[in-house]
Design a protein around this motif. Structure first.
Motif, short mmCIF file in Angstrom:
data_model
loop_
_atom_site.label_atom_id
_atom_site.label_comp_id
_atom_site.label_asym_id
_atom_site.label_seq_id
_atom_site.Cartn_x
_atom_site.Cartn_y
_atom_site.Cartn_z
N ASP A 1 -7.02 -0.33 7.06
CA ASP A 1 -7.80 0.59 6.51
C ASP A 1 -7.00 1.01 5.10
OD1 ASP A 1 -9.24 2.92 5.85
OD2 ASP A 1 -9.31 3.68 7.72
N SER A 2 -7.91 0.58 4.17
CA SER A 2 -7.07 0.63 2.76
C SER A 2 -7.01 2.09 2.49
CB SER A 2 -7.86 -0.11 1.73
OG SER A 2 -7.90 -1.47 2.16
N ASP A 3 -7.97 2.98 2.71
CA ASP A 3 -8.00 4.45 2.22
C ASP A 3 -6.87 5.04 3.19
OD1 ASP A 3 -10.13 4.02 0.56
OD2 ASP A 3 -11.70 4.45 2.20
N GLU B 1 -3.62 4.12 1.72
CA GLU B 1 -3.26 4.80 0.40
C GLU B 1 -3.13 6.59 0.63
OE1 GLU B 1 -5.63 5.74 -3.77
OE2 GLU B 1 -6.57 4.44 -2.38
N ASN B 2 -4.04 7.04 1.38
CA ASN B 2 -3.26 8.49 1.81
C ASN B 2 -2.29 8.81 2.58
OD1 ASN B 2 -6.01 9.25 0.84
ND2 ASN B 2 -7.01 9.03 2.88
#
Length: 232
Positions: free
Chosen positions: A33-35, A38-39
């Motif tokens: 899950d790239s998002d 990043e978060n």
């Protein structure tokens, strides 16, 4: 002509192959899950920054901390005598075992963060005391207890050398004394055994230093025109 057509055809096939490779490299990874990544990284960065700032606040008032994004050193061309220690790199390393991840051991994060804070504080404190020692040696602002004759006399000499400071609100900050365990015990015992006359001398010096600090701050403010007021 046939050679040119063959070369053009080969170049076209090469372009198509490159396009296919680019599309395949941009394929979706359904296991990441790239998002979220990043978060998570941003949250981790903010947490580590907060831990670092809380560590620095133990030694330096946050209002006096400055940050630079570029450059290799601090300098003051108008005051070349000012000590310039340059920039120092502080770093720390912690690792997480694969077994801890597989076992969903979230407590390992707390241990890593504690390790980070302890390592950074040790390095920061070492830098602070080393820089202060170099500055004092450079300016000659040093007191030797043996040469003074006793700890109480050395303390009086130290008070005379120190310049108290006042903030913009007119509050004077008294100096701090950082000592090791043995030195602290000796100093405490010496102060407890001091005479009333000695304690009166200490209070007189403190009162004079406080008055001088307030006078300097008043003179500093007088150099500036306050917002909304005209200069006299």
């Amino acid at each position: 002509m046939l050679a040119w057509l063959a070369l053009t055809s080969a170049a076209t096939r090469l372009v198509k192959v490159v396009e296919i490779m680019e599309r395949s490299s941009q394929s979706v990874d359904y296991f990441v899950d790239s998002d979220f990544v990043e978060n998570f990284n941003e949250s981790l960065r903010r947490l580590l920054s907060t831990l670092q700032q809380s560590t620095m606040a133990k030694y330096i008032n946050p209002e006096n901390a400055q940050r630079i994004k570029h450059g290799a050193a601090f300098c003051n061309p108008a005051a070349p005598q000012v000590y310039n220690g340059g920039l120092e790199t502080h770093s720390t390393l912690f690792d997480i075992a694969l077994e801890s991840i597989a076992a969903h051991d979230v407590k390992v994060l707390e241990r890593c963060f504690n390790s980070f804070q302890e390592d950074m504080e040790a390095q920061f404190a070492s830098m602070i005391y080393s820089s202060l020692s170099k500055v004092c040696d450079q300016t000659g602002n040093v007191v030797n207890a043996k040469e003074s004759g006793s700890l109480p006399l050395a303390f009086l000499e130290m008070l005379e050398k120190i310049e108290f400071s006042a903030n913009k609100a007119g509050e004077v900050t008294l100096p701090e004394i950082h000592l090791g365990t043995d030195a602290f015990n000796q100093f405490t015992r010496a102060m407890q055994e001091s005479t009333p006359a000695y304690k009166a001398m200490v209070e007189d010096i403190k009162a004079r230093k406080v008055a001088e600090a307030l006078e300097r701050e008043s003179a500093r403010k007088a150099k500036f025109v306050r917002y909304g007021e005209s200069a006299r």
